[in-house]
Design a protein around this motif. Structure first.
Motif: not given
Length: 884
Positions: A508-516
């Motif tokens: 979840t954290l990685h997705a938000r960093v990548q996706r914005g």
């Protein structure tokens, strides 16, 4: 015992009660430890189906299996049992076989519980019947009694009928007058007739069920005590319903004098009318009339002051011998802030000054006339013998409050325990920029040094958070869902803490960093995304590659970061071989001070010498000079005037994707998109994102600020002082925002706008001509109401900023007076006379001179309307000739 516990767990309350009825006291006591253990077990998951099913039976069994009155009362009123408690009838059944003294003890312990404990009135009243004890008169019991009577309407009859049947009527009605904040309850279901509290209590007094003298005394005493407006309205209405006789009114003369002096306006008005009738009937001595007048004429409510002057005129006309005592009281109105009140008082003094037979009294009256405004003082020279005013006013000294100094952030907490205390405080209440940034930086630093020690210290803090009681990780729709998780500052701390505790998936954290950002875009979207993305990357790095410290922690409470301090932090990263977080570095660049060119150039040389990519980037950023104001254009949207900004190129290059929208053009059409950024406290954090570019923030908040005046919203003006204290040029958006705040519906928002105006003026950042013109246009468009603007301007002027307010209003008034000068058919703006009064006062005190466009035509209007009289007053103050 096992049978009882099985029935309690199954939630079979009826069978539990039956089993308890057949048990001895000793058997009941032996069951209590297991019931207590079950309660502790259920407390871990109170909303699960098993817990909700068991709670009512547990509530009844726990009350029945204790012998101490204190323990039973605490069990019955416990917060964790409150939402699934058993009915009062069941509790009365299981407790009904106890001794009456014991029941009386329980009754009064329950009645002393705070109202928020929500102890049922039916239970307390039932225990009173069983024990025969005196009825409690605590807040909880009285409020419960009132609500119970309201809820009894289904049984038929009026409130008056139900009160007649109450065996404890006198005790509870007496307690009603002692109960704080009860007025809102007593206004329901109606305010008149036998089904209203005032009508019913008045009728019971007539019938003799209530003692008349005691009721009148209690009512007057309650009004003397003051309190919320709802309380004052109800008890004043009751006092009027009791229709006091002249003798009853005369006996309470001292009370009426106190109420006329200090009570709320509506109560003071009633007291004034009572005293006026007594005075005209000879029931008040001249000394008492003078005492009353000196108090009332000191009040700010013009209606009360005018009524008092009328009363004084009647008494002076009927008895000339009272002039020696009453005219000095009239002179108290010479210093009133309202020029119309001053004129009424002067006319009264002119009419009766010949009745004074004392030279000293005439001298005192003439001295008091020096408080009059110049136009009236000139009249008093001939009428009262006052000394003429100086032909030229003395030099005016502008008294602006000193601008608040930014607070320097203290270093991060040295120990994990100290940090845990700060984080707990930040989660409990809005921490502000300082509290939030220190807590965030502290979490990053201590997680890097000793993660386990930090988790141990945080245990008492996180144990109460909603996400920590959940089994396993928190689902994606709670952290990182479609609406985003960081809608307020505390959410950001929750995200970091939940990451530390392993409650958020790394994916979840990685997705938000990548996706914005997952939020929908709106006018605040750029600010929200820049604030949020740093928190997601900090949380992700805390899980995968901890940061030693935050580069972007500001030096000052405004959000500014000193360039030398940022270079030192980059040097620490270089020595530790740590990898910089892109969003943290971007935020640091936006916060670093560039306006101080000497400090910036010195830090740029040091940054370039670091030999790192971030050092080179910082050196170039500092060397580029202070940020310039973006291009703009004004746009109208209905009654609103808004600002659109052009592109800011230096925010488009070499910044993470989530920061680039800060430099993109803004449009008024964005403001119509669905938005959930309703938290007023977040706006101060947005100001701290761009502490040297406040126009970029103000333009995105302008729709919110316009809502204060146009749609009567509340709260957004809290951002204005932060913008005023921030850096960068104060342009169109900042001044329009202050203009909307000055016309806000709610007084606290107008006060915040006044604070912002004074801060801008004290810092030399106020463009009075721009603000005045904006106010004039907004009033003409109907976005700002003149009466509200006048109130805000007066509030600012009384601080001593008379010249500042005059410089603003001198640009506003010509716009509003223009229609009068051209013979337009539109009626003058409501409250324009009041605004002219504030302007005249500021002009008189600041010594302003010159001509004001269109003022002569307004002053030439016939009649004695407030607009015309105040226009003449202003014209006189400015040195223009006024027709007699």
């Amino acid at each position: 015992m096992s049978a009882l516990m099985e029935l309690v767990r199954a939630g079979r309350t009826v069978e539990v009660v039956g089993l308890l009825d057949g048990m001895t006291d000793a058997e009941r006591r032996s069951c209590f430890p297991e019931l207590k253990a079950l309660r502790k077990e259920l407390r871990a998951a109170p909303w699960e189906a098993d817990a909700r099913r068991a709670y009512p039976a547990l509530h009844a069994a726990g009350a029945a299996c204790q012998t101490g009155a204190a323990g039973v009362a605490a069990w019955i009123a416990a917060a964790d049992l409150r939402w699934s408690r058993v009915s009062p009838g069941v509790l009365l059944h299981v407790l009904g076989d106890r001794e009456t003294d014991w029941l009386a003890d329980v009754t009064h312990r329950l009645a002393r519980r705070p109202v928020t404990a929500s102890v049922p009135y039916e239970l307390m009243a039932g225990l009173v019947r069983l024990s025969g004890c005196p009825v409690p008169t605590t807040d909880a019991y009285v409020r419960g009694w009132v609500d119970h009577l309201h809820g009894s309407w289904q049984r038929g009859g009026t409130l008056l009928d139900r009160l007649r049947q109450d065996p404890h009527l006198r005790e509870l009605v007496a307690a009603l007058f002692e109960t704080d904040d009860i007025g809102s309850r007593l206004q329901w279901p109606t305010q008149e007739g036998p089904d209203s509290w005032t009508g019913a209590l008045a009728q019971l007094t007539v019938e003799g069920a209530l003692d008349r003298g005691a009721t009148v005394d209690a009512c007057v005493a309650r009004l003397l005590r003051g309190g919320p407006a709802a309380d004052q309205r109800v008890f004043l209405r009751l006092l009027k319903c009791l229709a006091l006789t002249p003798d009853e009114e005369r006996q309470r003369t001292a009370d009426w004098l106190a109420l006329a002096s200090d009570a709320a306006s509506t109560v003071a008005s009633h007291a004034q009318s009572v005293l006026g009738a007594l005075a005209l009937d000879g029931g008040l001595a001249p000394r008492q009339v003078a005492e009353m007048s000196e108090a009332v004429l000191f009040r700010t409510e013009r209606k009360l002051v005018r009524a008092q002057l009328v009363l004084l005129g009647k008494v002076l006309t009927r008895d000339a011998s009272t002039a020696g005592e009453l005219l000095p009281a009239v002179a108290r109105a010479f210093g009133h802030e309202d020029a119309e009140v001053q004129e009424r008082a002067l006319k009264l003094a002119e009419r009766h000054v010949r009745k004074l037979d004392s030279v000293q009294a005439r001298t005192d009256l003439a001295l008091a006339a020096e408080q009059l405004i110049p136009l009236l003082r000139a009249r008093a020279v001939g009428a009262l013998g006052a000394a003429p005013a100086d032909p030229e006013p003395t030099g005016h000294e502008e008294l602006l409050p000193p601008p608040p100094r930014p607070a320097r952030l203290a270093p991060a907490a040295a120990s994990a325990v100290e940090l845990a205390e700060e984080v707990g405080a930040a989660l409990a209440a809005e921490p502000g920029v300082t509290g939030f940034e220190r807590a965030l930086d502290g979490l990053v630093r201590h997680a890097y040094r000793d993660r386990e020690a930090l988790l141990s210290a945080l245990e008492p803090v996180v144990a109460r958070r909603w996400w920590d009681s959940a089994a396993g990780v928190v689902s994606d729709d709670r952290f990182g869902g479609s609406y985003g998780a960081v809608s307020e500052a505390a959410d950001g701390l929750d995200l970091v803490l939940a990451t530390l505790r392993g409650k958020v998936r790394t994916a979840t954290l990685h997705a938000r960093v990548q996706r914005g950002s997952a939020s929908r875009d709106c006018v605040h979207g750029a600010l929200f995304r820049a604030f949020e993305c740093r928190l997601w990357e900090v949380a992700y790095r805390m899980r995968t590659d901890p940061l030693p410290l935050l580069l972007s922690t500001p030096t000052w409470s405004t959000g500014l970061l000193e360039p030398a301090e940022l270079v030192d932090r980059l040097d620490t990263y270089r020595r530790l071989g740590a990898r910089v977080a892109a969003t943290d570095f971007a935020q640091a660049l936006l916060r670093v001070r560039r306006a101080d060119r000497d400090a910036a150039e010195s830090a740029a040389r040091r940054a370039a010498a670091l030999g790192t990519a971030e050092g080179t980037r910082l050196a170039a950023w500092l060397a580029s000079g202070p940020p310039a104001l973006p291009t703009f254009r004004r746009r109208t949207s209905g009654r609103r005037v808004l600002v659109e900004l052009g592109e800011v190129l230096d925010l488009q290059h070499d910044f993470p994707a989530e920061f680039r929208p800060l430099g993109r053009p803004t449009s008024v059409f964005e403001e119509r998109r669905w938005c959930y950024h309703w938290d007023d406290d977040m706006r101060q954090h947005w100001s701290a994102l761009l502490p040297e570019r406040r126009e970029l923030v103000a333009a995105r908040l302008l729709r919110d600020l316009s809502d204060l005046a146009v749609d009567d919203f509340r709260g957004a003006a809290a951002a204005l002082p932060s913008l005023a204290e921030s850096g960068g040029e104060a342009g169109e958006a900042v001044h329009l925002g202050v203009a909307y705040g000055l016309g806000a519906r709610h007084a606290e928002d107008r006060l915040a706008a006044v604070d912002a105006l004074l801060v801008l003026a004290a810092r030399g950042h106020l463009d009075a001509a721009r603000l005045g013109a904006d106010l004039g246009q907004l009033v003409r468009r109907g976005a700002v109401k003149t009466q509200r603007l006048a109130d805000a301007a007066r509030t600012a002027a009384v601080t001593g900023a008379n010249a500042t307010i005059w410089s603003v209003l001198s640009r506003t008034l010509p716009i509003l007076l223009a229609d009068l000068a051209t013979g337009g058919t539109a009626a003058p703006a409501r409250g324009l006379g009041e605004l002219l009064a504030v302007a005249a006062e500021c002009a008189e005190r600041s010594g302003a001179r010159g001509e004001l466009p269109h003022l002569a035509q307004a002053a030439a209007r016939r009649g004695s309307s407030r607009l015309a009289t105040q226009a003449r007053r202003l014209r006189s103050a400015l040195g223009e000739e006024v027709a007699a």
